[in-house]
Scaffold this motif. Structure first.
Motif, PDB file in Angstrom:
ATOM      1  N   ALA A 142      -9.118 -27.028  54.043  1.00 13.43           N
ATOM      2  CA  ALA A 142     -10.529 -27.384  54.290  1.00 13.43           C
ATOM      3  C   ALA A 142     -10.776 -27.446  55.795  1.00 13.43           C
ATOM      4  CB  ALA A 142     -10.854 -28.720  53.632  1.00 13.43           C
ATOM      5  N   ASN A 194     -10.757 -23.937  57.363  1.00 11.20           N
ATOM      6  CA  ASN A 194     -12.030 -23.248  57.127  1.00 11.20           C
ATOM      7  C   ASN A 194     -13.106 -23.747  58.091  1.00 11.20           C
ATOM      8  OD1 ASN A 194     -10.877 -21.777  55.078  1.00 11.20           O
ATOM      9  ND2 ASN A 194     -11.555 -23.162  53.459  1.00 11.20           N
ATOM     10  N   GLN A 224     -17.099 -25.436  54.133  1.00 12.63           N
ATOM     11  CA  GLN A 224     -16.740 -26.584  53.292  1.00 12.63           C
ATOM     12  C   GLN A 224     -17.321 -26.459  51.886  1.00 12.63           C
ATOM     13  OE1 GLN A 224     -14.570 -28.975  54.709  1.00 12.63           O
ATOM     14  NE2 GLN A 224     -14.567 -27.197  56.059  1.00 12.63           N
ATOM     15  N   GLU A 225     -16.596 -26.965  50.900  1.00 11.67           N
ATOM     16  CA  GLU A 225     -17.154 -27.126  49.559  1.00 11.67           C
ATOM     17  C   GLU A 225     -16.713 -28.489  49.031  1.00 11.67           C
ATOM     18  OE1 GLU A 225     -13.840 -24.567  47.120  1.00 11.67           O
ATOM     19  OE2 GLU A 225     -15.593 -23.492  47.903  1.00 11.67           O
ATOM     20  N   THR A 246      -6.179 -30.117  51.858  1.00  7.09           N
ATOM     21  CA  THR A 246      -6.876 -30.836  52.938  1.00  7.09           C
ATOM     22  C   THR A 246      -6.791 -30.027  54.235  1.00  7.09           C
ATOM     23  OG1 THR A 246      -6.005 -32.832  51.876  1.00  7.09           O
ATOM     24  CG2 THR A 246      -7.227 -33.121  53.935  1.00  7.09           C
ATOM     25  N   ASP A 297     -15.142 -31.248  46.584  1.00  8.10           N
ATOM     26  CA  ASP A 297     -13.897 -31.282  45.816  1.00  8.10           C
ATOM     27  C   ASP A 297     -14.139 -30.821  44.380  1.00  8.10           C
ATOM     28  OD1 ASP A 297     -11.266 -32.125  45.000  1.00  8.10           O
ATOM     29  OD2 ASP A 297     -12.268 -33.847  44.089  1.00  8.10           O
ATOM     30  N   PRO A 304     -13.127 -33.871  51.407  1.00  4.20           N
ATOM     31  CA  PRO A 304     -11.925 -33.448  50.695  1.00  4.20           C
ATOM     32  C   PRO A 304     -10.916 -34.579  50.640  1.00  4.20           C
ATOM     33  CG  PRO A 304     -12.113 -32.311  52.800  1.00  4.20           C
ATOM     34  CD  PRO A 304     -13.355 -33.102  52.624  1.00  4.20           C
TER      35      PRO A 304
END
Ligand SMILES: *Cc1c(COP(=O)(O)O)cnc(C)c1O
Length: 379
Positions: A54, A57, A12-13, A51, A15, A23
């Protein structure tokens, strides 16, 4: 990163636009281009959606894979796996299988010339005896549904790699909290994210995760070409579900054990199917490949009376009588009249689905309340 951190942060990162911690739900089908082909990595939401990406991942991260794929349902995910094959190819599959998977294999893909062998997989040598030059895939579900048999994933992976065939594992019941098939040598891990990953009985979704880039590229091609993707709103919900997977699973396991031991000691109960019992025929394999034993339990009553089983499931007040599993709330099902009703009695009884079999998905309520509910319903 350890599992309990991965569920929250893995893959995750924040936004990129505003730093939103979750996200955003990119509820869009298409993306503006400055010049033809001049886009920011997104052209059309069947192919990619931020979305969904995300979430994909996150799937890859919690299953220790490198690539994740999300689909409109668990069956859509399995459908994509079988589309790796060609007419004439053969699949060796678990026999005690999710009913919808069995229907997909026999009613859809057999018609396209793919042959399926449904066998018990507790013995890997037996599985190997079904391998021939046409075998392209071994498909395993463990623990099995509803009989809670345990299949040795490592032993199957050895057979698969020796003969250069793919091994796919449906990890819906165990979740990566309990078992990580890719680490045990599987090529593809699959989920009905409808169940524990979503965890709140509010979404239907499927997932795949793989390690190998070439295999991932073939599956992404099928995902886009066949188009059975999930929407951004559902992606958001399952991503939110995954963030509490580890705490939910811990409680599912604790409550599952309490309920299993309560049922085992009940004078009206004949047999309880739960892999945590030392007397379970595959307990050693379960102990080796799973970190705990989960919240799925099946049991049969003494006398094996159909009407008594119906009475029990109808009398439950906290357990809801419903199909599905893996949500925060406890559910009970009667396979002979519900999920397995379309299978002739003689056939279903061969795998142990007898008239009084009841399957529980033990939720995360207070275990005392769940046991009290079973106690008043069983009587
Ligand atoms: C529910 C389930 C599926 C099918 O998933 P859907 O999301 O309902 O399409 C496949 N395998 C198992 C073990 C399941 O429980």
């Amino acid at each position: 990163m350890k599992f309990n951190t991965k569920t929250i942060h893995g893959g995750q990162e924040h936004d990129k636009a505003y730093g939103a911690v979750m996200p955003p739900i990119y509820q869009t089908s298409t993306y503006a281009q400055k010049t033809p082909g001049g886009h920011k990595g997104y052209e059309y939401s069947r192919t990619h959606n931020p979305t969904r990406n995300a979430l994909e991942n996150a799937f890859a991260s919690i299953e220790n894979g490198n690539y994740g794929l999300a689909f409109g349902s668990g069956l859509a995910a399995i459908d994509a796996v079988i589309k790796l094959l060609q007419p004439g190819d053969e699949v060796i599959s678990t026999n005690d299988l999710y009913g919808g998977t069995y229907r997909l294999f026999t009613k859809i893909f057999e018609g396209f010339g793919i042959k399926f062998h449904f066998i018990g997989m507790e013995n890997a040598d037996k599985v190997e005896s079904y391998v021939n030059e046409k075998t392209k895939l071994i498909w395993a579900e463990t623990p099995t549904n509803p009989m809670m048999n345990i299949i040795d994933i490592k032993a199957l992976a050895a057979v698969a790699s020796k003969h250069n065939i793919l091994l796919g594992v449906d990890n819906t019941f165990a979740t990566p909290y309990l078992q990580r098939p890719l680490d045990l040598g599987a090529d593809i891990v699959m989920h009905s994210a409808t169940k524990y990953l979503g965890g709140h009985s509010d979404v239907v979704m499927g997932a795949l995760a793989v390690k190998d880039k070439e295999l991932a590229d073939r599956l992404y091609f099928i995902q886009n070409a066949s188009g059975a993707v999930c929407g951004p709103q559902d992606s958001f919900l399952v991503l939110r579900g995954i963030k509490t997977l580890h705490v939910r699973m811990q409680r599912h396991c604790e409550n599952g054990e309490k309920v299993a031991r309560y049922l085992e000691n009940h004078p009206k109960i004949e047999k309880v199917y739960w892999p945590g019992f030392e007397s379970h025929p595959n307990h050693d394999v379960a102990k080796a490949q799973m970190d705990d034993f989960g919240g799925m339990i099946s049991f049969v009553t003494k006398g094996n009376d159909y009407d008594e089983a119906i009475r029990i499931v109808e009398n439950l007040k906290i357990f809801t009588l419903a199909e599905s599993l893996g949500g925060v709330e406890s559910l009970a099902g009667h396979p002979a009249s519900m999920t397995h009703a379309s299978i002739p009695k003689e056939e279903r009884e061969k795998t142990g689905v007898v008239d009084s079999l009841i399957r529980l998905s033990v939720g995360i309520e207070d275990a005392d309340d769940l046991i009290a509910d079973l106690n008043q319903a069983i009587g």
